[in-house]
Design a protein around this motif. Structure first.
Motif, PDB file in Angstrom:
ATOM      1  N   VAL A   1       0.853  -1.184   0.000  1.00 40.02           N
ATOM      2  CA  VAL A   1       0.000   0.000   0.000  1.00 40.02           C
ATOM      3  C   VAL A   1       0.892   1.237   0.000  1.00 40.02           C
ATOM      4  O   VAL A   1       1.839   1.327   0.794  1.00 40.02           O
ATOM      5  CB  VAL A   1      -0.924  -0.009   1.238  1.00 40.02           C
ATOM      6  N   PRO A   2       0.638   2.221  -0.873  1.00 41.71           N
ATOM      7  CA  PRO A   2       1.435   3.444  -0.865  1.00 41.71           C
ATOM      8  C   PRO A   2       1.426   4.112   0.506  1.00 41.71           C
ATOM      9  O   PRO A   2       0.409   4.109   1.210  1.00 41.71           O
ATOM     10  CB  PRO A   2       0.764   4.317  -1.923  1.00 41.71           C
ATOM     11  N   ASP A   3       2.559   4.683   0.899  1.00 38.65           N
ATOM     12  CA  ASP A   3       2.694   5.312   2.218  1.00 38.65           C
ATOM     13  C   ASP A   3       2.151   6.737   2.163  1.00 38.65           C
ATOM     14  O   ASP A   3       2.890   7.723   2.162  1.00 38.65           O
ATOM     15  CB  ASP A   3       4.156   5.304   2.660  1.00 38.65           C
ATOM     16  N   HIS A   4       0.845   6.836   2.122  1.00 36.62           N
ATOM     17  CA  HIS A   4       0.175   8.147   2.088  1.00 36.62           C
ATOM     18  C   HIS A   4       0.472   8.949   3.362  1.00 36.62           C
ATOM     19  O   HIS A   4       0.672  10.159   3.307  1.00 36.62           O
ATOM     20  CB  HIS A   4      -1.326   7.952   1.924  1.00 36.62           C
ATOM     21  N   ALA A   5       0.553   8.251   4.494  1.00 36.49           N
ATOM     22  CA  ALA A   5       0.820   8.937   5.755  1.00 36.49           C
ATOM     23  C   ALA A   5       2.166   9.624   5.741  1.00 36.49           C
ATOM     24  O   ALA A   5       2.300  10.768   6.188  1.00 36.49           O
ATOM     25  CB  ALA A   5       0.752   7.934   6.909  1.00 36.49           C
ATOM     26  N   GLN A   6       3.188   8.947   5.198  1.00 37.71           N
ATOM     27  CA  GLN A   6       4.511   9.559   5.173  1.00 37.71           C
ATOM     28  C   GLN A   6       4.539  10.765   4.243  1.00 37.71           C
ATOM     29  O   GLN A   6       5.240  11.745   4.496  1.00 37.71           O
ATOM     30  CB  GLN A   6       5.556   8.526   4.721  1.00 37.71           C
ATOM     31  N   SER A   7       3.772  10.712   3.151  1.00 36.48           N
ATOM     32  CA  SER A   7       3.732  11.868   2.244  1.00 36.48           C
ATOM     33  C   SER A   7       3.150  13.089   2.942  1.00 36.48           C
ATOM     34  O   SER A   7       3.560  14.224   2.651  1.00 36.48           O
ATOM     35  CB  SER A   7       2.925  11.514   0.988  1.00 36.48           C
ATOM     36  N   LEU A   8       2.212  12.864   3.850  1.00 41.47           N
ATOM     37  CA  LEU A   8       1.657  13.985   4.611  1.00 41.47           C
ATOM     38  C   LEU A   8       2.690  14.534   5.597  1.00 41.47           C
ATOM     39  O   LEU A   8       2.786  15.755   5.796  1.00 41.47           O
ATOM     40  CB  LEU A   8       0.406  13.525   5.376  1.00 41.47           C
TER      41      LEU A   8
ATOM     42  N   SER B   1       5.222  16.644   3.698  1.00 38.96           N
ATOM     43  CA  SER B   1       4.751  17.848   3.006  1.00 38.96           C
ATOM     44  C   SER B   1       4.817  19.077   3.901  1.00 38.96           C
ATOM     45  O   SER B   1       4.898  18.994   5.115  1.00 38.96           O
ATOM     46  CB  SER B   1       3.311  17.638   2.530  1.00 38.96           C
TER      47      SER B   1
END
Length: 271
Positions: free
Chosen positions: A261-268, A271
């Protein structure tokens, strides 16, 4: 809601503290139900937007879904319409060691079906006659039956409907049937009073929850439920975590072989 009523609302911190304490007692009650084989049915009824769903969520939040089930039945199918009215509810009654929370119940016939004309006068009269008998049979068989009616004023219901209409996350809670209830307030009031007159019995009494303040309503309802169930503390079985055995040399495939699963949390975070 008036300014005076607003000032009497239960403070959030006090609410959260007491709710957590009561939820701990619900877990204790669940363990008693499980170990003794008790059967508990809790009926949640009331006005649209009176807070039934929120109360059910708080009751079930920390309970085991294998023990505590929420039952919210859709409209009956064509086949179910030909059955004995109570038949489709019976299959959802608890077995030993189970709790069932009914998000609306057989009392649909005394409310929306009666007011909106979805049942005949004969079916309605038969329901009022049979319900006390049906519930007496449940209680005599050992089921713990608790019935809660969430009461809210027409002004507060209107305010909650408007709030839902403006909130895209909660707009799904509004149905054409809910909106129709605004124009039939007195019809629903009369139907509720008739229902209470025939079904508020010694074996299965109604308990009214004043729900102008949702926090107070949840606290009061849960505290009352706990006070009416004869549960006692049950010591849970002692569990000991085993030691992890040493590796036998098995080598797992590299992570790159799998789709993660893409690490959407880390991208936040970045940012």
């Amino acid at each position: 809601m008036s300014k005076a009523d607003q000032e009497q609302r239960m403070p959030k911190k006090l609410y959260e503290k007491e709710l957590f304490r009561l939820q701990g007692q619900l877990v204790e009650m669940q363990e008693w139900v499980r170990t003794t084989g008790a059967r508990l049915v809790v009926v949640f009824e009331g006005r649209d937007a009176a807070g039934k769903g929120g109360a059910i969520k708080r009751v079930s939040e920390f309970l085991n879904p294998r023990i505590c089930r929420i039952v919210a039945l859709p409209a009956p199918t064509d086949r179910q319409k030909t059955q004995w009215y109570f038949q489709r509810y019976i299959e959802h009654l608890p077995a030993a060691g189970e709790i069932v929370l009914l998000d609306r119940s057989w009392y649909n016939r005394a409310g929306v079906e009666r007011v909106m004309g979805f049942c005949t006068p004969e079916e309605y009269a038969r329901f009022l006659h049979q319900t006390p008998v049906f519930e007496r049979l449940l209680v005599q068989d050992g089921i713990l039956l608790r019935k809660y009616w969430f009461s809210v004023s027409d002004e507060e219901q209107q305010r909650r409907f408007e709030s839902r209409l403006q909130d895209p996350m909660r707009r799904w809670k509004l149905s054409p049937m809910d909106l129709e209830s605004l124009t039939r307030w007195e019809d629903y009031s009369q139907a509720k009073d008739e229902m209470f007159a025939r079904t508020d019995t010694e074996e299965a009494p109604w308990s009214v929850v004043e729900a102008e303040d949702k926090r107070k309503a949840r606290i009061n309802m849960i505290a009352h439920l706990l006070s009416t169930v004869p549960y006692v503390h049950v010591d849970p079985p002692k569990l000991v975590l085993p030691h992890r055995p040493p590796s036998r040399g098995y080598r797992r495939p590299p992570r790159e072989m799998f789709t993660s699963v893409p690490d959407h949390a880390q991208s936040l975070i970045d940012s």
